[in-house]
Design a protein around this motif. Structure first.
Motif, mmCIF file in Angstrom:
data_model
loop_
_atom_site.group_PDB
_atom_site.id
_atom_site.type_symbol
_atom_site.label_atom_id
_atom_site.label_comp_id
_atom_site.label_asym_id
_atom_site.label_seq_id
_atom_site.Cartn_x
_atom_site.Cartn_y
_atom_site.Cartn_z
ATOM 1 N N THR A 44 0.854 -1.188 0.000
ATOM 2 C CA THR A 44 0.000 0.000 0.000
ATOM 3 C C THR A 44 0.886 1.233 0.000
ATOM 4 O OG1 THR A 44 -0.088 0.115 2.403
ATOM 5 C CG2 THR A 44 -1.798 -1.195 1.311
ATOM 6 N N TRP A 45 0.297 2.357 -0.238
ATOM 7 C CA TRP A 45 1.024 3.614 -0.287
ATOM 8 C C TRP A 45 0.054 4.757 -0.086
ATOM 9 C CZ3 TRP A 45 0.448 0.034 -4.172
ATOM 10 C CH2 TRP A 45 -0.490 0.343 -5.175
ATOM 11 N N VAL A 46 0.613 5.911 0.280
ATOM 12 C CA VAL A 46 -0.197 7.127 0.333
ATOM 13 C C VAL A 46 -0.310 7.639 -1.096
ATOM 14 C CG1 VAL A 46 -0.302 9.507 1.164
ATOM 15 C CG2 VAL A 46 0.575 7.716 2.656
ATOM 16 N N PRO A 47 -1.510 8.006 -1.534
ATOM 17 C CA PRO A 47 -1.616 8.527 -2.903
ATOM 18 C C PRO A 47 -0.741 9.770 -3.086
ATOM 19 C CG PRO A 47 -3.706 8.786 -1.697
ATOM 20 C CD PRO A 47 -2.820 7.934 -0.855
ATOM 21 N N SER A 48 -0.162 9.875 -4.275
ATOM 22 C CA SER A 48 0.680 11.034 -4.563
ATOM 23 C C SER A 48 -0.194 12.287 -4.604
ATOM 24 C CB SER A 48 1.354 10.847 -5.924
ATOM 25 O OG SER A 48 0.357 10.861 -6.934
ATOM 26 N N PRO A 49 0.412 13.476 -4.480
ATOM 27 C CA PRO A 49 -0.379 14.713 -4.578
ATOM 28 C C PRO A 49 -1.191 14.764 -5.870
ATOM 29 C CG PRO A 49 1.833 15.211 -3.810
ATOM 30 C CD PRO A 49 1.818 13.746 -4.154
ATOM 31 N N GLU A 50 -0.565 14.286 -6.949
ATOM 32 C CA GLU A 50 -1.258 14.278 -8.245
ATOM 33 C C GLU A 50 -2.489 13.352 -8.196
ATOM 34 O OE1 GLU A 50 0.134 12.125 -12.147
ATOM 35 O OE2 GLU A 50 1.612 13.639 -11.557
ATOM 36 N N ASP A 51 -2.310 12.169 -7.588
ATOM 37 C CA ASP A 51 -3.437 11.237 -7.480
ATOM 38 C C ASP A 51 -4.518 11.781 -6.546
ATOM 39 O OD1 ASP A 51 -2.326 9.530 -9.262
ATOM 40 O OD2 ASP A 51 -1.668 8.019 -7.801
ATOM 41 N N MET A 52 -4.088 12.520 -5.526
ATOM 42 C CA MET A 52 -5.097 13.105 -4.635
ATOM 43 C C MET A 52 -5.897 14.176 -5.375
ATOM 44 S SD MET A 52 -3.883 13.103 -0.707
ATOM 45 C CE MET A 52 -2.134 12.956 -0.470
ATOM 46 N N ASP A 53 -5.219 14.893 -6.271
ATOM 47 C CA ASP A 53 -5.953 15.884 -7.069
ATOM 48 C C ASP A 53 -6.973 15.187 -7.975
ATOM 49 O OD1 ASP A 53 -4.532 17.855 -5.864
ATOM 50 O OD2 ASP A 53 -3.136 18.186 -7.532
ATOM 51 N N TRP A 54 -6.556 14.029 -8.512
ATOM 52 C CA TRP A 54 -7.481 13.254 -9.353
ATOM 53 C C TRP A 54 -8.719 12.844 -8.542
ATOM 54 C CZ3 TRP A 54 -9.467 8.215 -9.406
ATOM 55 C CH2 TRP A 54 -10.009 7.771 -10.627
ATOM 56 N N MET A 55 -8.467 12.384 -7.313
ATOM 57 C CA MET A 55 -9.575 11.981 -6.442
ATOM 58 C C MET A 55 -10.477 13.184 -6.130
ATOM 59 S SD MET A 55 -9.711 8.748 -5.710
ATOM 60 C CE MET A 55 -10.651 8.614 -4.168
ATOM 61 N N ALA A 56 -9.850 14.335 -5.877
ATOM 62 C CA ALA A 56 -10.636 15.529 -5.543
ATOM 63 C C ALA A 56 -11.535 15.916 -6.712
ATOM 64 C CB ALA A 56 -9.695 16.682 -5.194
ATOM 65 N N GLN A 57 -10.989 15.723 -7.920
ATOM 66 C CA GLN A 57 -11.777 16.065 -9.104
ATOM 67 C C GLN A 57 -12.906 15.057 -9.320
ATOM 68 O OE1 GLN A 57 -9.677 15.376 -12.750
ATOM 69 N NE2 GLN A 57 -11.672 15.605 -13.771
ATOM 70 N N LYS A 58 -12.641 13.783 -9.037
ATOM 71 C CA LYS A 58 -13.666 12.748 -9.228
ATOM 72 C C LYS A 58 -14.683 12.763 -8.093
ATOM 73 C CE LYS A 58 -12.046 10.962 -13.015
ATOM 74 N NZ LYS A 58 -12.798 11.158 -14.274
ATOM 75 N N TYR A 59 -14.249 13.206 -6.906
ATOM 76 C CA TYR A 59 -15.139 13.185 -5.751
ATOM 77 C C TYR A 59 -15.244 14.578 -5.141
ATOM 78 C CZ TYR A 59 -14.748 8.119 -6.130
ATOM 79 O OH TYR A 59 -14.799 6.832 -6.586
ATOM 80 N N PRO A 60 -15.811 15.521 -5.897
ATOM 81 C CA PRO A 60 -15.913 16.878 -5.357
ATOM 82 C C PRO A 60 -16.846 16.858 -4.141
ATOM 83 C CG PRO A 60 -17.230 16.652 -7.367
ATOM 84 C CD PRO A 60 -16.445 15.381 -7.217
ATOM 85 N N GLY A 61 -16.455 17.548 -3.100
ATOM 86 C CA GLY A 61 -17.346 17.637 -1.940
ATOM 87 C C GLY A 61 -17.114 16.554 -0.906
ATOM 88 N N THR A 62 -16.376 15.519 -1.242
ATOM 89 C CA THR A 62 -16.096 14.530 -0.195
ATOM 90 C C THR A 62 -14.604 14.255 -0.002
ATOM 91 O OG1 THR A 62 -16.524 12.753 -1.797
ATOM 92 C CG2 THR A 62 -18.300 13.280 -0.246
ATOM 93 N N PHE A 63 -13.841 14.121 -1.109
ATOM 94 C CA PHE A 63 -12.453 13.702 -0.916
ATOM 95 C C PHE A 63 -11.649 14.745 -0.145
ATOM 96 C CE2 PHE A 63 -7.961 13.176 -1.898
ATOM 97 C CZ PHE A 63 -7.800 11.855 -1.492
ATOM 98 N N ASP A 64 -11.673 15.986 -0.603
ATOM 99 C CA ASP A 64 -10.891 17.020 0.093
ATOM 100 C C ASP A 64 -11.385 17.221 1.521
ATOM 101 O OD1 ASP A 64 -9.184 17.414 -1.951
ATOM 102 O OD2 ASP A 64 -10.153 19.224 -2.735
#
Lengths: 330, 517
Positions: free
Chosen positions: B352-372
């Motif tokens: 396992t790993w911590v998602p990279s900043p870039e991957d976290m941005d991807w998650m934020a874009q896919k999950y607006p309102g919950t991921f961040d």
């Protein structure tokens, strides 16, 4: 002269999965058969008991009286896994297809002597129901047996028997149309000479012990039926009227020769495990041999006439010799 | 009978009927109830098995021919991929962890499907249904074996694959898929058809297969992609079988509806819980991402599944209980799951790993309102701790849900800040659940679910140690002992991705094949 082409080679970290390595020895490359069957079945920590059989675990070696220290002692000498199985059968069906096509194109069914045709239809077409019983029984052994190296070939055997039932159906349609199937079914249900065999097949359908069922179906019944029908009878028919029908049952002949190797290996392994097993399997083989002989004899009387008693004796002698080779005492 | 007349031209349907149904007969020497002993105890009423519409008409000769062609192609691709070191063309070695999840978690289920369909293919009294089930049994054997063979190549080079069989029967999170299938196969044959044939194969399979196989395609894994594509035509047969099974049951008798509806409710929820692993794989484990779990859920569940249940409404079937909650939870599921595996890295045989900043941005874009809002701060906190050389590992064992066996990690419907707990008392004992869905399943059949082999309970009861372990020794480390009992290579299989052997090997091998250093 062979020139070795170069590829970049990386030294593997390990050769195979741990459970396979424990069986074949460390640092050995495993075959696809080995990786595809060895220890593949779950064997511990089942979560729930079957509601349809609460007395047992999902996979439970105690469903049979046969006792094995290790059920993976059973190996298929054909080394069949799904790919090799389907590829082998695809080749056989190609031959069968060509044979059926040849008979159809040349109109050989129409020119086949009427009395020989009658003889063929009377014996062969009702056997589609016997093959259907064998399909169900092998599905049952696959479901309730123990250990993938024993159970996986049983689903192959089950589907093969369905294939045989379908080839016999085509034979019936080719030689006699739909009516031939109806007549054969009526004979299967009511004709006196078929009742012994139908009784036997129905008794096999309710055997609960998967290994007894294996011995009864794959070793005893098929071990007598196939040589008599696709050997003795087929030869007699060919002598009488030429090889047309022989071409239409070539699949069954080739199939029996191939699958017998696996059946023999299985029986041999079971008997070699212990004297108790040898006695148990010998008992089952004797019981179901005797039932099979009694069931098949009237069919052979009808099919072979005066040659039947000698044919039956020969078949039983050959079967007993085969059993002895597998380590059984009948 | 006239033997000279030209044979009748038979239609495909008629001919297929002769090749299957015509083979059967009503037994008289043994009663039919004894030949088919499991046919009635579930309460499903069948009046006429002849009304079964064969979902596909494949005789064995055609089956062998098609399947052999597919196998020849598939193994040629697998061999070429291995010979050509295809694994070095992967996007990144992190991708391989989704294969570890697949081999340890999913392939054993294919095997169970093989045995389960052999059982049902013997048990159902209808010939058409029986033949179709037997054929599926054979197909499922194909799937488990092609998967083993495909991943065998990875096992030779990468960690975490080597003890898949042993692990599936023991490791904590693998009891989630294992108990799912154990549940199905121990049910009656009709329930099995709704559980696996309908709910899993028809409603949920796309959510399992499409993400994994597209994930393989996106990340350069031609081996896994090939078995996925090759299995597709089998899967479409399986789906039509599942649909025919449910329609048949509903058409046979109105009394079947409440039984079937309960099974739909139960097996939707059971299957959905298993898919938690897929959600996490899609959003966190693929280096090159295909789509988010939310997007996959919207296409394959909300759109396709919605249409299906509209179609089934004419039988009186309503969408499964829990459907709305599953739709609501799509924005939380993967982050909650990955957080759990990250914390329990030491007990899982994949990295396992911590998602990279870039991957976290991807998650934020896919999950607006919950991921961040709910999950990024946690991952960033863990990233900081990792940077400080203090990776967070959870050393206590989680409570598991008695039914789905997932740790209690899911949150209350409508409140992603509170963990959801439910419980029931049965026979003087209290049992715990992750959700209303799992509690309902338990309450309907408590005598079944109290039997569950719960990995955490088993660890606490001392059942997950090697025979030679001595729990009274002063330096006894129970968690280390359990992991050893799992047959993990401690510190290798269960290491964080950063610094793992997989990571080092992949780098070194790639360099070796692309440079002369």
């Amino acid at each position: 002269m062979q020139i070795d082409l170069r590829t970049v080679s990386i030294t593997p970290v390990r050769q195979t999965f741990d459970h396979v390595a424990r069986r074949i020895g460390p640092n050995k490359t495993a075959s696809r058969y080995q990786e595809g069957v060895l220890d593949v079945q779950a064997n511990a920590n089942f979560h729930y008991r079957p509601t349809w059989d609460p007395g047992h675990e999902i996979f439970d070696a105690s469903r049979t009286k046969l006792v094995m220290a290790d059920w993976y002692a059973f190996r298929d000498p054909r080394q069949m896994y799904y790919a090799t199985y389907t590829i082998a059968r695809a080749r056989m069906q190609e031959t069968a297809e060509a044979d059926f096509e040849f008979v159809e194109k040349r109109g050989l069914a129409d020119t086949f002597a009427a009395d020989a045709k009658r003889r063929a239809l009377d014996l062969l077409v009702p056997l589609r129901h016997v093959a259907w019983g064998a399909n169900m029984n092998n599905s049952s052994i696959c479901a309730y047996g123990y250990g993938t190296s024993f159970t996986a070939p049983c689903i192959f055997q089950a589907m093969d028997q369905l294939g045989i039932a379908q080839y016999l159906t085509r034979l019936g349609l080719l030689l006699g149309d739909v009516e031939a199937l109806d007549e054969a079914k009526a004979a299967w249900m009511d004709a006196p000479q078929w009742q012994g065999l139908r009784h036997l097949v129905e008794d096999l359908l309710v055997i609960g012990d998967p290994f007894e069922l294996y011995v009864a179906q794959n070793f005893a019944l098929d071990g007598l039926l196939f040589p008599l029908v696709y050997g003795t009878f087929d030869t007699a028919l060919t002598v009488q009227a030429g090889p047309t029908v022989s071409m239409l049952v070539r699949f069954q002949n080739d199939w029996f020769a191939e699958t017998s190797k696996w059946v023999d290996a299985t029986i041999k392994t079971a008997a070699a495990e212990s004297s108790a097993n040898a006695e148990l399997v010998s008992g089952w083989a004797t019981t179901w041999r005797d039932r099979a002989v009694a069931a098949i004899a009237p069919l052979m009387d009808a099919a072979l006439g005066g040659d039947a008693p000698a044919a039956m004796t020969d078949a039983v002698t050959a079967f007993d010799a085969r059993a002895a080779k597998c380590g059984l005492t009948l | 009978m006239t033997t000279t007349a030209a044979p009748k031209k038979l239609g495909l349907k008629e001919r297929y009927a002769l090749m299957t149904r015509g083979l059967d007969w009503q037994t008289t020497y043994q009663p039919m109830e004894k030949v088919f002993p499991y046919a009635t105890y579930e309460g499903i009423k069948v009046h006429d098995w002849n009304a079964w519409e064969d979902p596909f008409r494949l005789t064995m000769d055609a089956y062998w021919k098609y399947q052999a062609e597919k196998e020849q192609k598939l193994y040629a691709i697998m061999d070429a991929f291995a010979q050509n070191n295809g694994h070095l063309g992967l996007t990144d070695a992190r991708y391989i962890n989704s294969l570890k999840l697949f081999l340890t978690g999913v392939s054993p289920l294919e095997y169970m499907a093989h045995r389960g369909f052999a059982h049902v293919g013997r048990s159902l009294p209808g010939v058409g249904a029986r033949v179709a089930c037997q054929m599926q049994s054979l197909d499922e054997l194909r799937h488990v074996q092609t998967q083993i063979h495909s991943m065998s190549n990875y096992n030779k080079l990468y960690d975490g694959f080597h003890a898949w069989r042993h692990m599936h029967d023991r490791v904590w999170y693998l009891s989630v898929p294992k108990s799912f299938f154990d549940d199905a196969i121990t049910a009656g044959p009709f329930e099995f058809m709704i559980a696996i044939g309908f709910s899993f194969e028809y409603v949920l399979t796309n959510l399992l297969f499409v993400p994994f196989i597209s994930g393989a395609a996106y990340n350069g894994d031609m081996g896994a992609m090939a078995f996925g594509f090759s299995a597709q035509s089998d899967e479409s047969r399986h789906m039509t079988l599942g649909l025919e099974a449910i329609k048949f049951m509903l058409e046979q008798d109105p009394d079947n509806l409440p039984i079937v509806q309960h099974w739909i409710d139960k097996w939707f929820w059971r299957g959905y819980r298993v898919l938690t692993l897929v959600a996490m794989m899609l959003d966190f484990m693929l280096p090159k991402k295909v789509m988010s779990w939310k997007e996959a859920w919207e296409i394959y569940a909300e759109e396709n599944g919605g249409a299906l249940f509209n179609d089934l409404a004419r039988y009186g079937v309503r969408p499964p209980l829990g459907w709305q909650q599953a739709c609501d939870d799509k924005v939380h599921l993967s982050s909650q799951a990955w957080s759990t595996f990250y914390q329990y890295q030491a007990a899982a045989p994949f990295h396992t790993w911590v998602p990279s900043p870039e991957d976290m941005d991807w998650m934020a874009q896919k999950y607006p309102g919950t991921f961040d809002q709910y999950y990024r701060p946690r991952f960033e906190h863990w990233a900081e701790r990792e940077a400080a050389g203090d990776r967070y590992n959870n050393g206590t064992l989680p409570m598991l849900c008695q039914v789905c066996q997932i740790p209690m990690l899911f949150t209350e419907p409508g409140d992603p800040t509170r963990i959801c707990y439910r419980d029931s008392v049965y026979d003087g004992e209290r049992y715990h659940f992750c959700s209303d869905g799992c509690k309902n399943i338990f309450d309907h059949e408590p005598e079944k679910y109290v039997q569950a082999w719960l990995p955490v309970h088993q660890i606490y009861q001392g059942n997950c140690f090697r025979p030679e372990a001595d729990p009274t020794a002063a330096d006894f480390n129970p968690l280390l002992e359990v992991i050893t009992w799992y047959q993990m290579n401690v510190g290798v299989d269960n290491a964080p991705y950063e610094g793992s052997e997989d990571q080092r090997h992949f780098r070194a091998w790639r360099q070796m094949t692309t440079s002369n250093a």
